[in-house]
Design an enzyme around this catalytic site. Structure first.
Site, PDB file in Angstrom:
ATOM      1  N   CYS A 168      -9.117 -75.414  25.434  1.00  0.00           N
ATOM      2  CA  CYS A 168      -9.758 -76.369  26.278  1.00  0.00           C
ATOM      3  C   CYS A 168     -10.198 -77.869  25.600  1.00  0.00           C
ATOM      4  O   CYS A 168     -10.762 -78.421  25.657  1.00  0.00           O
ATOM      5  CB  CYS A 168     -11.464 -76.036  26.853  1.00  0.00           C
ATOM      6  SG  CYS A 168     -10.903 -74.805  28.181  1.00  0.00           S
ATOM      7  N   THR A 172     -15.079 -73.047  29.521  1.00  0.00           N
ATOM      8  CA  THR A 172     -14.451 -72.226  30.178  1.00  0.00           C
ATOM      9  C   THR A 172     -14.420 -70.690  31.172  1.00  0.00           C
ATOM     10  O   THR A 172     -13.468 -70.682  31.071  1.00  0.00           O
ATOM     11  CB  THR A 172     -14.316 -71.674  28.368  1.00  0.00           C
ATOM     12  OG1 THR A 172     -15.355 -70.530  27.981  1.00  0.00           O
ATOM     13  CG2 THR A 172     -14.348 -72.735  27.048  1.00  0.00           C
ATOM     14  N   LEU A 199     -10.082 -68.707  30.172  1.00  0.00           N
ATOM     15  CA  LEU A 199      -9.585 -68.942  28.794  1.00  0.00           C
ATOM     16  C   LEU A 199     -10.455 -70.231  27.760  1.00  0.00           C
ATOM     17  O   LEU A 199      -9.867 -71.358  28.664  1.00  0.00           O
ATOM     18  CB  LEU A 199      -8.075 -69.429  29.301  1.00  0.00           C
ATOM     19  CG  LEU A 199      -7.132 -70.134  28.379  1.00  0.00           C
ATOM     20  CD1 LEU A 199      -6.010 -67.932  27.343  1.00  0.00           C
ATOM     21  CD2 LEU A 199      -6.046 -71.067  29.051  1.00  0.00           C
ATOM     22  N   HIS A 200     -10.690 -69.633  26.904  1.00  0.00           N
ATOM     23  CA  HIS A 200     -11.980 -70.490  26.075  1.00  0.00           C
ATOM     24  C   HIS A 200     -11.146 -71.851  25.383  1.00  0.00           C
ATOM     25  O   HIS A 200     -11.205 -73.107  25.498  1.00  0.00           O
ATOM     26  CB  HIS A 200     -12.396 -69.607  25.214  1.00  0.00           C
ATOM     27  CG  HIS A 200     -13.100 -68.627  25.936  1.00  0.00           C
ATOM     28  ND1 HIS A 200     -14.629 -68.889  27.099  1.00  0.00           N
ATOM     29  CD2 HIS A 200     -13.408 -67.066  25.619  1.00  0.00           C
ATOM     30  CE1 HIS A 200     -14.514 -67.991  27.226  1.00  0.00           C
ATOM     31  NE2 HIS A 200     -14.038 -66.867  26.924  1.00  0.00           N
ATOM     32  N   ASP A 201     -10.509 -71.297  24.494  1.00  0.00           N
ATOM     33  CA  ASP A 201     -10.067 -72.124  22.597  1.00  0.00           C
ATOM     34  C   ASP A 201      -9.410 -73.351  23.163  1.00  0.00           C
ATOM     35  O   ASP A 201      -8.804 -74.542  22.663  1.00  0.00           O
ATOM     36  CB  ASP A 201      -9.744 -71.676  21.857  1.00  0.00           C
ATOM     37  CG  ASP A 201     -10.462 -70.756  21.401  1.00  0.00           C
ATOM     38  OD1 ASP A 201     -11.289 -70.969  21.473  1.00  0.00           O
ATOM     39  OD2 ASP A 201     -10.486 -69.386  20.723  1.00  0.00           O
TER      40      ASP A 201
END
Length: 313
Positions: free
Chosen positions: A245, A195, A241-243
């Site tokens: 992914c 991320t 930008l984590h989630d």
């Protein structure tokens, strides 16, 4: 056929973008429901945020449930310092007209997994794993019925983002993460190692704002707010930008690379509690339990995200 998923989440801005990505992809995902968990902010606020995001997407057919309001054994740690007091600071989203379902989120998880054919429902986990672990403890029969758990959490080469050793989602409830890692369910972990490559740079955010729809404008405002913390912290061109992914991996797994390894959760050490101890180089004989993603194609990821967000109102 569309993949059946349940989204377990603590919306946060990046969770909200992940939900929008899933709901914008009905040919790929049959979203059976959304379950909120305490994490980025309190459970009540996270549940309210999930309702707001569902309304923003235009998919008012999606049911939202409230799960656990605290970790299994520990005091709740939240992240208003990143996400703002509401968890969704940035856009001015109206109070939701949709209502939460009455059933507890854990009961919904159990009943849904037992009602569907074995190994046909995937859990897309965007926050602490409290709900999933509690459901497994309450009803172990769901474990062999779960197709896969795809989760955002952990880190190894990038280490931690809430402590030097721990990523936030795992740190909030390491005991729950430990239950899940030991469950035997197939797991794909999307860690900080991936991320942190997916940076929401100004040109990428401008392309989302230029979509001209409500969803694009809201995502632009969300990420413009939340990135201020990470830009200062990492001194990078854009914030991770984590989630989203998690959804992108299920939509286009070829965008990501990793390997099947052993991952265990540190639950005892004061210094490293919540650490995902990833045996990436295979130096132990511990059983391989996680598809651990290490890298990804950022341009391809943002192209997919922008294309799908363009479908929304």
């Amino acid at each position: 056929m569309a993949r059946k998923i349940i989204i377990d989440t603590d919306p946060g801005q990046d969770d909200a973008v992940a939900i929008l990505l899933a709901l914008a992809s009905p040919e790929d995902f049959e979203v059976l429901g959304i379950v909120a968990v305490a994490g980025n902010v309190t459970l009540a606020q996270n549940a309210r945020n999930a309702l707001k995001v569902v309304e923003l997407s235009g998919r008012k057919d999606i049911a939202v449930y409230a799960g656990c309001e605290r970790p299994m054994r520990r005091t709740l740690v939240t992240a208003e310092h990143v996400h703002g007091e509401t968890g969704l600071d940035g856009p001015d989203l109206p109070l939701p007209k949709l209502k939460l379902e009455e059933r507890h989120g854990i009961d919904y998880l159990i009943e849904t997994l037992l009602a569907h054919e074995e190994k046909t429902v995937t859990l897309a986990c965007l926050g602490p794993l409290t709900n999933v672990a509690m459901a497994m403890v309450k009803e172990p029969r769901i474990i062999p019925r779960t197709e896969e758990i795809v989760l955002m959490g952990g880190g190894y080469f990038e280490m931690g983002n809430i402590t030097p050793a721990a990523e936030f989602n795992i740190y909030v409830d390491p005991d729950a993460a430990d239950v899940v890692m030991r469950s035997g369910v197939p797991i794909t972990m999307v860690p900080l190692d991936v991320t942190h490559m997916m940076q929401s740079t100004k040109p990428r955010l401008e392309r989302i704002r230029a979509l001209g729809n409500k969803a694009g404008a809201a995502v632009y405002d969300m990420l413009s707010f939340s990135e201020r913390f990470d830009l200062k912290k990492y001194e990078s061109e854009g914030a991770p930008l984590h989630d989203p992914c998690v959804m992108a991996y299920m939509l286009k797994p070829d965008l990501f690379q990793g390997r099947h390894i052993n991952v265990e959760i540190e639950t005892g050490s004061e210094l490293t509690v919540g650490m995902t101890v990833a045996d990436y180089w295979g130096v132990t004989n511990r059983p391989k339990n996680v598809n651990f993603l290490r890298s990804g194609n950022a341009d391809g990821f943002f192209a997919l995200l922008t294309e799908r967000l363009a479908r929304l109102p």
